[in-house]
Every structure is written in structure tokens, then in C-alpha cells.
Design an enzyme around this catalytic site. Structure first.
Site, PDB file in Angstrom:
ATOM      1  N   TYR A 156       0.845  -1.202   0.000  1.00 44.08           N
ATOM      2  CA  TYR A 156       0.000   0.000   0.000  1.00 44.08           C
ATOM      3  C   TYR A 156       0.874   1.243   0.000  1.00 44.08           C
ATOM      4  CZ  TYR A 156      -2.823   3.730   2.080  1.00 44.08           C
ATOM      5  OH  TYR A 156      -3.426   4.944   2.349  1.00 44.08           O
TER       6      TYR A 156
HETATM    7  N1  LIG Z   1      -9.366   7.552   5.973  1.00 44.15           N
HETATM    8  C1  LIG Z   1      -8.162   7.963   6.363  1.00 44.15           C
HETATM    9  O1  LIG Z   1      -7.928   8.212   7.577  1.00 44.15           O
HETATM   10  C2  LIG Z   1      -7.061   8.140   5.372  1.00 44.15           C
HETATM   11  C3  LIG Z   1      -7.325   8.135   4.004  1.00 44.15           C
HETATM   12  N2  LIG Z   1      -6.294   8.319   3.124  1.00 44.15           N
HETATM   13  C4  LIG Z   1      -6.599   8.325   1.674  1.00 44.15           C
HETATM   14  O2  LIG Z   1      -7.684   9.206   1.427  1.00 44.15           O
HETATM   15  C5  LIG Z   1      -8.550   8.650   0.413  1.00 44.15           C
HETATM   16  C6  LIG Z   1      -9.970   8.507   0.976  1.00 44.15           C
HETATM   17  O3  LIG Z   1      -9.919   7.663   2.117  1.00 44.15           O
HETATM   18  P1  LIG Z   1     -11.233   6.856   2.567  1.00 44.15           P
HETATM   19  O4  LIG Z   1     -12.419   7.698   2.381  1.00 44.15           O
HETATM   20  O5  LIG Z   1     -10.952   6.261   3.895  1.00 44.15           O
HETATM   21  O6  LIG Z   1     -11.264   5.706   1.459  1.00 44.15           O
HETATM   22  P2  LIG Z   1     -12.063   4.307   1.492  1.00 44.15           P
HETATM   23  O7  LIG Z   1     -11.200   3.262   2.122  1.00 44.15           O
HETATM   24  O8  LIG Z   1     -13.415   4.557   2.044  1.00 44.15           O
HETATM   25  O9  LIG Z   1     -12.122   3.943  -0.095  1.00 44.15           O
HETATM   26  C7  LIG Z   1     -12.742   4.842  -0.982  1.00 44.15           C
HETATM   27  C8  LIG Z   1     -13.428   4.064  -2.070  1.00 44.15           C
HETATM   28  O10 LIG Z   1     -12.470   3.441  -2.957  1.00 44.15           O
HETATM   29  C9  LIG Z   1     -13.214   2.458  -3.666  1.00 44.15           C
HETATM   30  N3  LIG Z   1     -12.353   1.437  -4.290  1.00 44.15           N
HETATM   31  C10 LIG Z   1     -11.422   0.675  -3.694  1.00 44.15           C
HETATM   32  N4  LIG Z   1     -10.894  -0.193  -4.579  1.00 44.15           N
HETATM   33  C11 LIG Z   1     -11.528   0.019  -5.768  1.00 44.15           C
HETATM   34  C12 LIG Z   1     -11.445  -0.568  -7.061  1.00 44.15           C
HETATM   35  N5  LIG Z   1     -10.593  -1.576  -7.305  1.00 44.15           N
HETATM   36  N6  LIG Z   1     -12.262  -0.103  -8.040  1.00 44.15           N
HETATM   37  C13 LIG Z   1     -13.125   0.915  -7.792  1.00 44.15           C
HETATM   38  N7  LIG Z   1     -13.249   1.526  -6.593  1.00 44.15           N
HETATM   39  C14 LIG Z   1     -12.457   1.070  -5.592  1.00 44.15           C
HETATM   40  C15 LIG Z   1     -14.110   1.807  -2.616  1.00 44.15           C
HETATM   41  O11 LIG Z   1     -15.291   1.337  -3.273  1.00 44.15           O
HETATM   42  P3  LIG Z   1     -16.215   0.214  -2.582  1.00 44.15           P
HETATM   43  O12 LIG Z   1     -16.614   0.798  -1.236  1.00 44.15           O
HETATM   44  O13 LIG Z   1     -17.368   0.093  -3.504  1.00 44.15           O
HETATM   45  O14 LIG Z   1     -15.387  -1.033  -2.448  1.00 44.15           O
HETATM   46  C16 LIG Z   1     -14.361   2.934  -1.623  1.00 44.15           C
HETATM   47  O15 LIG Z   1     -15.697   3.395  -1.644  1.00 44.15           O
HETATM   48  C17 LIG Z   1      -7.908   7.322   0.000  1.00 44.15           C
HETATM   49  O16 LIG Z   1      -7.109   7.494  -1.144  1.00 44.15           O
HETATM   50  C18 LIG Z   1      -7.052   6.963   1.200  1.00 44.15           C
HETATM   51  O17 LIG Z   1      -5.960   6.113   0.858  1.00 44.15           O
HETATM   52  C19 LIG Z   1      -4.996   8.446   3.519  1.00 44.15           C
HETATM   53  C20 LIG Z   1      -4.691   8.448   4.855  1.00 44.15           C
HETATM   54  C21 LIG Z   1      -5.704   8.331   5.872  1.00 44.15           C
HETATM   55  N1  LIG Z   2      -8.278   3.667   1.404  1.00 47.38           N
HETATM   56  C1  LIG Z   2      -7.971   3.932   2.682  1.00 47.38           C
HETATM   57  N2  LIG Z   2      -6.716   4.323   2.996  1.00 47.38           N
HETATM   58  C2  LIG Z   2      -6.408   4.560   4.307  1.00 47.38           C
HETATM   59  C3  LIG Z   2      -7.368   4.432   5.314  1.00 47.38           C
HETATM   60  C4  LIG Z   2      -8.691   4.042   4.936  1.00 47.38           C
HETATM   61  O1  LIG Z   2      -9.593   3.909   5.779  1.00 47.38           O
HETATM   62  N3  LIG Z   2      -8.937   3.801   3.620  1.00 47.38           N
HETATM   63  N4  LIG Z   2      -7.071   4.689   6.618  1.00 47.38           N
HETATM   64  C5  LIG Z   2      -5.821   5.000   6.995  1.00 47.38           C
HETATM   65  C6  LIG Z   2      -5.558   5.208   8.471  1.00 47.38           C
HETATM   66  O2  LIG Z   2      -6.452   6.186   8.970  1.00 47.38           O
HETATM   67  C7  LIG Z   2      -4.143   5.651   8.822  1.00 47.38           C
HETATM   68  O3  LIG Z   2      -3.856   6.867   8.174  1.00 47.38           O
HETATM   69  C8  LIG Z   2      -4.028   5.886  10.317  1.00 47.38           C
HETATM   70  O4  LIG Z   2      -4.159   4.720  11.007  1.00 47.38           O
HETATM   71  C9  LIG Z   2      -4.711   5.091   6.021  1.00 47.38           C
HETATM   72  N5  LIG Z   2      -5.161   4.909   4.651  1.00 47.38           N
END
Ligand SMILES: NC(=O)C1=CN([C@@H]2O[C@H](COP(=O)(O)OP(=O)(O)OC[C@H]3O[C@@H](n4cnc5c(N)ncnc54)[C@H](OP(=O)(O)O)[C@@H]3O)[C@@H](O)[C@H]2O)C=CC1
Ligand SMILES: Nc1nc2c(c(=O)[nH]1)N=C([C@H](O)[C@@H](O)CO)CN2
Length: 247
Positions: A156
Site C-alpha cells: 500500500y
Molecule cells: N481515511 C483515512 O484516515 C485516510 C485516508 N487516506 C486516503 O484518502 C482517500 C480517501 O480515504 P477513505 O475515504 O478512507 O477511502 P475508502 O477506504 O473509504 O475507499 C474509498 C473508495 O475506494 C473504492 N475502491 C477501492 N478499490 C476500488 C477498485 N478496485 N475499483 C473501484 N473503486 C475502488 C471503494 O469502493 P467500494 O466501497 O465500492 O469497495 C471505496 O468506496 C484514500 O485514497 C485513502 O488512501 C490516507 C490516509 C488516511
Molecule cells: N483507502 C484507505 N486508505 C487509508 C485508510 C482508509 O480507511 N482507507 N485509513 C488510513 C488510516 O487512517 C491511517 O492513516 C491511520 O491509522 C490510512 N489509509
């Protein structure tokens, strides 16, 4: 599956957000729609949120990016419903840890597919629509761990580092009509199954020691869209995480 049928009139200056049917992507999509933008989201699995998003006028396109066919079909759908693009936000992501249940080959393949292959192909395919009005934006949602690695999310972290590297390449390629920037979040929002012990530990990893929620991403996206001079940059949206270990 509830694909919303794009209206017969192509959208102008649309903002495309991948993975916009939940959590951060959905919050950003709703904010930008409320600001008057034409918003298009991709979603993989059918969700209750789609009805609300469609009622807000957001075009929802089903796309599973795990296959080349899925990528091709999404590109074709965007070209069909948009005659110009204001911004392309690569938000879709899978936070997959290394696991005994998934081979290293499959883990790395899946991580590179969603975090590097998809942005790479969509940027190249949609670049012309992005620059057509002279001011476009591409935003790569990366992660703090692109800089540090992660012992539990090796593939990742590597794939997010690849995505940030492409920020610099595409910024050089597409300037001056299209700006390209990364947002590298630390903790933004927990997942429902995160227990209290995990939540407390995760919050202490940053100086701010909070779960900020999606609003900080909304603010950062709007800052990038409004800044005519920012490109090839990374905004570290992590509450001072790099300094916390030095406290
Ligand atoms: N949440 C956090 O604390 C953090 C988030 N981030 C980054 O910020 C962004 C948003 O995070 P977050 O809202 O938690 O994201 P999520 O984990 O909720 O993923 C967002 C969406 O990506 C879709 N997805 C995953 N794989 C595929 C695929 N192969 N094809 C099409 N769609 C796909 C999922 O669709 P489905 O639900 O239908 O499977 C999901 O709805 C991400 O890029 C994440 O890496 C970075 C650090 C921390
Ligand atoms: N696709 C996602 N990426 C990440 C997520 C998530 O929920 N979906 N969450 C994190 C964590 O919050 C991390 O930043 C702290 O533990 C990282 N990326």
C-alpha cells in the site's frame, strides 16, 4: 446496480472523483456539488448513499478498477458525459495490509492497480478534456506513509509513493493548463471496526492528536482548486505526524 443515466446534455467543467460514494470522497463530492460544480463520481459496489448523491445532481458511474475493462469503461463513460473537466480527484483506494490470506503477488498487484495504474491511465486519457478550459487540476490522494513506508502495509505504502512520484511527472507534462498536486493525509477518519484502543493509539501518532474528519480534506481540495500557482506539490495533511515521534 444503480448507474445514474448521465443527462443528455454533456457536463461542462465537471469535477470527477473516484471512489466518491463513501467517506472522504463522498464528503468532497457533496461539498463541491453544493458549491455549484458539476460532479461525477465513480463507485464500485452499490450503496445506499447513491440515491442521496443522485438527488444532489451528482452523476454516479459504476466502475470496478481491478480490471482493464473496468478502467476502459469508466474512461468511455466520462468522455460520453463530459465535454470538459475542471478537476480529476484520484480518491479511490484500498487500504490492504499484508496478509497470509492473500499472496504477496496479489497484494502488490492490487495496490499498484488502484493507486498507480488507474491514476496513470485516467490522467493520460482525460488530459485533453482537463486542459480544454485552460485551468484544470489533478489531485492525487496519497498518504503520509508514502514518505516513511509502513511495516504492516508495505505494498500500500509503495503504491502511494508511486502515485506521488506521478504527481511530479504529470505536473511537468501538463503545465501550464493543468496543475497536479498530492494530498498526503495522516489519520483523517477511522473505520467503523476500529476499536477504542486502536483509535487512541492512532491519534497519538500526530501532534494534533485528533481524528479530524473529512472537512480538512474538503478545505485542502478547495485551496488547491483556488490556487493558480501550486503544482507538483504535496500538502502533508497529517497533524504534524512527522514531529510527534520527536516529542
Ligand atoms: N481515511 C483515512 O484516515 C485516510 C485516508 N487516506 C486516503 O484518502 C482517500 C480517501 O480515504 P477513505 O475515504 O478512507 O477511502 P475508502 O477506504 O473509504 O475507499 C474509498 C473508495 O475506494 C473504492 N475502491 C477501492 N478499490 C476500488 C477498485 N478496485 N475499483 C473501484 N473503486 C475502488 C471503494 O469502493 P467500494 O466501497 O465500492 O469497495 C471505496 O468506496 C484514500 O485514497 C485513502 O488512501 C490516507 C490516509 C488516511
Ligand atoms: N483507502 C484507505 N486508505 C487509508 C485508510 C482508509 O480507511 N482507507 N485509513 C488510513 C488510516 O487512517 C491511517 O492513516 C491511520 O491509522 C490510512 N489509509
Amino acid at each position: 446496480m444503480s448507474n445514474s443515466t448521465p443527462s443528455t446534455d454533456p457536463l461542462t467543467n465537471a469535477i470527477i472523483i473516484t471512489g466518491g460514494a463513501q467517506r472522504v470522497g463522498m464528503a468532497v463530492a457533496k461539498d463541491l456539488a453544493a458549491r455549484g460544480h458539476s460532479v461525477v463520481i465513480s463507485y464500485r459496489r452499490d450503496k445506499a448513499s447513491l440515491e442521496e448523491l443522485q438527488q444532489l445532481g451528482i452523476t454516479c458511474i459504476q466502475a470496478d478498477f481491478s480490471s482493464q475493462t473496468g478502467i476502459n469503461q469508466f474512461i468511455a463513460a466520462v468522455k460520453l458525459c463530459c465535454n470538459s473537466i475542471r478537476a480529476l480527484i484520484h480518491n479511490a483506494s484500498d487500504w490492504q495490509p499484508e496478509s497470509v490470506n492473500v499472496s504477496p503477488q496479489d497484494t502488490m498487484t492490487q495496490m499498484m492497480q488502484i493507486h498507480a495504474m488507474v491514476p496513470y491511465q485516467l490522467n493520460l486519457a482525460l488530459a485533453e478534456l482537463l486542459g480544454s478550459n485552460g485551468c484544470g487540476d489533478i489531485i492525487h490522494m496519497t498518504d503520509y506513509v508514502e514518505k516513511t513506508g509502513s511495516k504492516k502495509h508495505i505494498a500500500y505504502a509503495a503504491s502511494k509513493a508511486a502515485l506521488h512520484n506521478m504527481t511530479k511527472s504529470f505536473a511537468a507534462l501538463l503545465a501550464p493548463t493543468v496543475k497536479v498536486n498530492s494530498i498526503a493525509p495522516g489519520l483523517i477518519m477511522f473505520n467503523e471496526d476500529d476499536d477504542e484502543a486502536y483509535r487512541q493509539k492512532a491519534k497519538t501518532k500526530s501532534l494534533m492528536a485528533i481524528e479530524p474528519g473529512a472537512n480538512v480534506v474538503i478545505d485542502t481540495v478547495n485551496y488547491i482548486l483556488s490556487n493558480t500557482y501550486l503544482t507538483g506539490s504535496c500538502i502533508d495533511l497529517d497533524g504534524g505526524r512527522a514531529l510527534a515521534s520527536k516529542k
